[in-house]
Design a protein around this motif. Structure first.
Motif, mmCIF file in Angstrom:
data_model
loop_
_atom_site.group_PDB
_atom_site.id
_atom_site.type_symbol
_atom_site.label_atom_id
_atom_site.label_comp_id
_atom_site.label_asym_id
_atom_site.label_seq_id
_atom_site.Cartn_x
_atom_site.Cartn_y
_atom_site.Cartn_z
ATOM 1 N N UNK A 78 0.895 -1.171 0.096
ATOM 2 C CA UNK A 78 -0.073 -0.081 -0.093
ATOM 3 C C UNK A 78 0.823 1.337 -0.197
ATOM 4 N N UNK A 79 1.794 1.173 0.762
ATOM 5 C CA UNK A 79 2.731 2.534 1.043
ATOM 6 C C UNK A 79 3.602 2.860 -0.298
ATOM 7 N N UNK A 80 3.943 1.734 -1.096
ATOM 8 C CA UNK A 80 4.729 2.028 -2.251
ATOM 9 C C UNK A 80 4.204 2.957 -3.111
ATOM 10 N N UNK A 139 1.630 5.027 -2.873
ATOM 11 C CA UNK A 139 1.358 6.364 -2.105
ATOM 12 C C UNK A 139 2.834 7.017 -2.208
ATOM 13 N N UNK A 140 3.961 6.513 -1.951
ATOM 14 C CA UNK A 140 5.173 7.229 -1.860
ATOM 15 C C UNK A 140 5.470 7.482 -3.327
ATOM 16 N N UNK A 141 5.122 6.775 -4.172
ATOM 17 C CA UNK A 141 5.222 7.134 -5.599
ATOM 18 C C UNK A 141 4.560 8.432 -6.093
ATOM 19 N N UNK A 142 3.537 8.466 -5.567
ATOM 20 C CA UNK A 142 2.661 9.907 -5.744
ATOM 21 C C UNK A 142 3.406 10.763 -4.993
ATOM 22 N N UNK A 143 3.916 10.389 -3.809
ATOM 23 C CA UNK A 143 4.272 11.676 -2.872
ATOM 24 C C UNK A 143 5.528 12.109 -3.321
ATOM 25 N N UNK A 144 6.656 11.524 -3.659
ATOM 26 C CA UNK A 144 7.798 11.740 -3.982
ATOM 27 C C UNK A 144 8.166 11.573 -5.245
#
Length: 330
Positions: free
Chosen positions: A110-112, A114-119
């Motif tokens: 799940x976090x992967x 989200x992190x792709x969109x965040x950073x």
């Protein structure tokens, strides 16, 4: 002198010049002798010899070292709390020191995304305000707080990011008790938090953040109770506070645990400030109509992702965490 004496002729100008400069010297030069050179020639020859003389070598220019740009060290919280590991186990939450299991692996996946969109990365540009992630559900008791806490704990294990978990459910704050953190302010008072920073411009929101004994994991409580929580969130002050949270630590991911979208209005206002919304859908309980209504209310954010919670069946048969075995890695 008589008239019979011969008249002496005066020398001409050329003759007088010859006596002075001795033009016949060149004719009287012995064979093989070098021609006389004017006085200025040695000077020219000296200049020429100097121009062709080897010059001392200048030292090669040294390359200017490139200094790695380092982000400023984040401000340390003034108050620290301990996370109750026993309470984490009771609530089926991720325990940082425990072995890798199915829950850890699922939230890694799940976090992967989200992190792709965040950073950004891999050809994907970071979303505007992508580091602000709103975790929400359509109705109560669909697992939004469970998912928000587990997502924050999973993100805290990242090497390049830190996480701030914000309790934005002002009517029913539950982050602190779920983590086993006691509120020492008394039954009628709460720890100051986000609502205090929104209501009082003199409040420094960074001073309200709680440090924890989990590296990279911090908490911002909901703060004081207010009947005007939606109006405070809709004010210009909200964006100022959120910008300060981002500026204080460029590597910070901010997770907001908001009220259910169909049960309280603050969720739709918070969505206007979020770069991503993670909408929790409970398997076999959240109806399609409720899901559509919730998406409509949260449409202030352009990036809405769905997270299916509570499912008991996987059509592909995948079993995350089983690969590590009973003595899984830590």
């Amino acid at each position: 002198m008589s008239k019979h004496d011969p008249i002496r002729r005066q020398p001409s100008l050329l003759e007088r010049a010859a006596e002075v400069y001795d033009f016949g010297a060149a004719l009287r030069r012995p064979e093989g002798a070098p021609l006389a050179s004017p006085q200025a020639e040695p000077e020219r020859e000296s200049e020429a010899s100097q121009s062709f003389a080897p010059q001392p070598q200048r030292p090669a220019p040294q390359p200017v070292p490139i200094r790695e740009t380092m982000a400023p060290a984040p401000r340390q919280p003034g108050f620290h709390v301990a996370i109750d590991r026993a309470r984490l186990r009771e609530n089926n939450l991720i325990v940082p020191e425990a072995a890798v299991g199915m829950l850890v692996e699922e939230f890694r996946i799940v976090k992967r995304q989200l992190l792709l969109s965040a950073t950004g990365g891999k050809g994907v540009e970071a979303s505007p305000h992508g580091r602000r992630i709103l975790v929400c559900s359509a109705n109560p008791d669909e697992g939004k707080t469970f998912c928000a806490i587990n997502l924050a704990l999973a993100l805290a294990n990242e090497r390049d990011n830190r996480v701030l978990l914000v309790d934005a459910d002002f009517a029913r704050p539950s982050i602190l008790p779920t983590l086993g953190i006691q509120d020492d302010e008394g039954e009628d008072e709460t720890l100051p938090g986000l609502m205090d920073a929104l209501a009082d411009p003199a409040r420094d929101v960074e001073s309200l953040i709680l440090g924890t004994d989990i590296p990279g994991f911090t908490i911002l409580p909901s703060g004081m109770r207010s009947k005007s929580d939606t109006e405070y969130l809709a004010s210009n002050r909200t964006e100022t506070v959120f910008q300060r949270l981002e500026a204080a630590d460029p590597h910070r991911i901010v997770i907001f645990d908001s009220p259910p979208a169909l049960a309280a209005s603050p969720a739709s206002v918070l969505a206007l400030h979020a770069g991503q919304v993670l909408l929790v859908v409970k398997a076999d309980e959240t109806s399609e109509a409720a899901l559509r209504d919730a998406i409509g209310l949260l449409s202030g954010c352009d990036d809405i992702k769905l997270l299916l919670n509570g499912t008991q069946f996987s059509p592909t048969g995948r079993k995350f965490g089983s690969y590590y075995g009973n003595g899984g890695q830590k």
